[in-house]
Design a protein around this motif. Structure first.
Motif, PDB file in Angstrom:
ATOM      1  N   THR A 163       6.381   7.899   9.473  1.00 32.39           N
ATOM      2  CA  THR A 163       6.433   8.447   8.134  1.00 32.39           C
ATOM      3  C   THR A 163       6.858   9.901   8.230  1.00 32.39           C
ATOM      4  OG1 THR A 163       4.633   7.008   7.422  1.00 32.39           O
ATOM      5  CG2 THR A 163       5.096   8.912   6.048  1.00 32.39           C
ATOM      6  N   TYR A 164       8.000  10.239   7.646  1.00 33.42           N
ATOM      7  CA  TYR A 164       8.485  11.614   7.659  1.00 33.42           C
ATOM      8  C   TYR A 164       7.823  12.372   6.522  1.00 33.42           C
ATOM      9  CZ  TYR A 164      12.029  10.130  10.942  1.00 33.42           C
ATOM     10  OH  TYR A 164      12.665   9.650  12.046  1.00 33.42           O
ATOM     11  N   ARG A 165       7.237  13.521   6.875  1.00 35.90           N
ATOM     12  CA  ARG A 165       6.601  14.364   5.869  1.00 35.90           C
ATOM     13  C   ARG A 165       7.059  15.797   6.088  1.00 35.90           C
ATOM     14  NH1 ARG A 165       0.416  13.447   6.427  1.00 35.90           N
ATOM     15  NH2 ARG A 165       0.363  14.579   4.469  1.00 35.90           N
ATOM     16  N   ASP A 195       2.791   9.920  11.750  1.00 36.88           N
ATOM     17  CA  ASP A 195       3.479  10.970  11.005  1.00 36.88           C
ATOM     18  C   ASP A 195       4.489  11.696  11.876  1.00 36.88           C
ATOM     19  OD1 ASP A 195       2.372  10.699   8.517  1.00 36.88           O
ATOM     20  OD2 ASP A 195       1.051  12.445   8.673  1.00 36.88           O
TER      21      ASP A 195
END
Length: 105
Positions: free
Chosen positions: A14-16, A28
């Motif tokens: 998950t790109y944040r 992440d």
């Protein structure tokens, strides 16, 4: 950088984007656009959980980012990790209580 793919073919990473304090979750990839803040690792990690931190804008040298261990060890030490090298990309993987989070690249 590749993507994590599960056996069902769905992406796990998950790109944040982060520019202020943030709590990381397993899988992440935190892309930092500024520095001077803290990333807190997951509170109840499971063995093989990864978290990646990337300096996207060449700022860690002047504005360090702290990776808070949240009760677990990092590299077998009971200390937070300070990222202070520009353009750094660090991947941490949780290995269990003995060594905690290990830096794999």
């Amino acid at each position: 950088m590749g993507r994590y793919i599960s056996v069902t073919g769905t992406p796990l990473a998950t790109y944040r984007e982060a520019n202020a304090n943030i709590a990381a979750a397993a899988n992440d990839r935190i892309v930092c656009t500024t520095g001077g803040f803290t990333i807190t690792l997951p509170a109840s990690p499971v063995v093989n959980d990864p978290v990646q931190v990337v300096d996207a804008t060449d700022v860690f040298g002047a504005n360090n980012v702290t990776v808070a261990r949240n009760g677990e060890k990092i590299q077998n030490l009971e200390e937070d990790l300070v990222l202070n090298v520009n353009n750094t990309a660090v991947t941490l993987v949780y290995t269990g209580d003995t060594y905690g989070w290990l830096i794999i690249r």
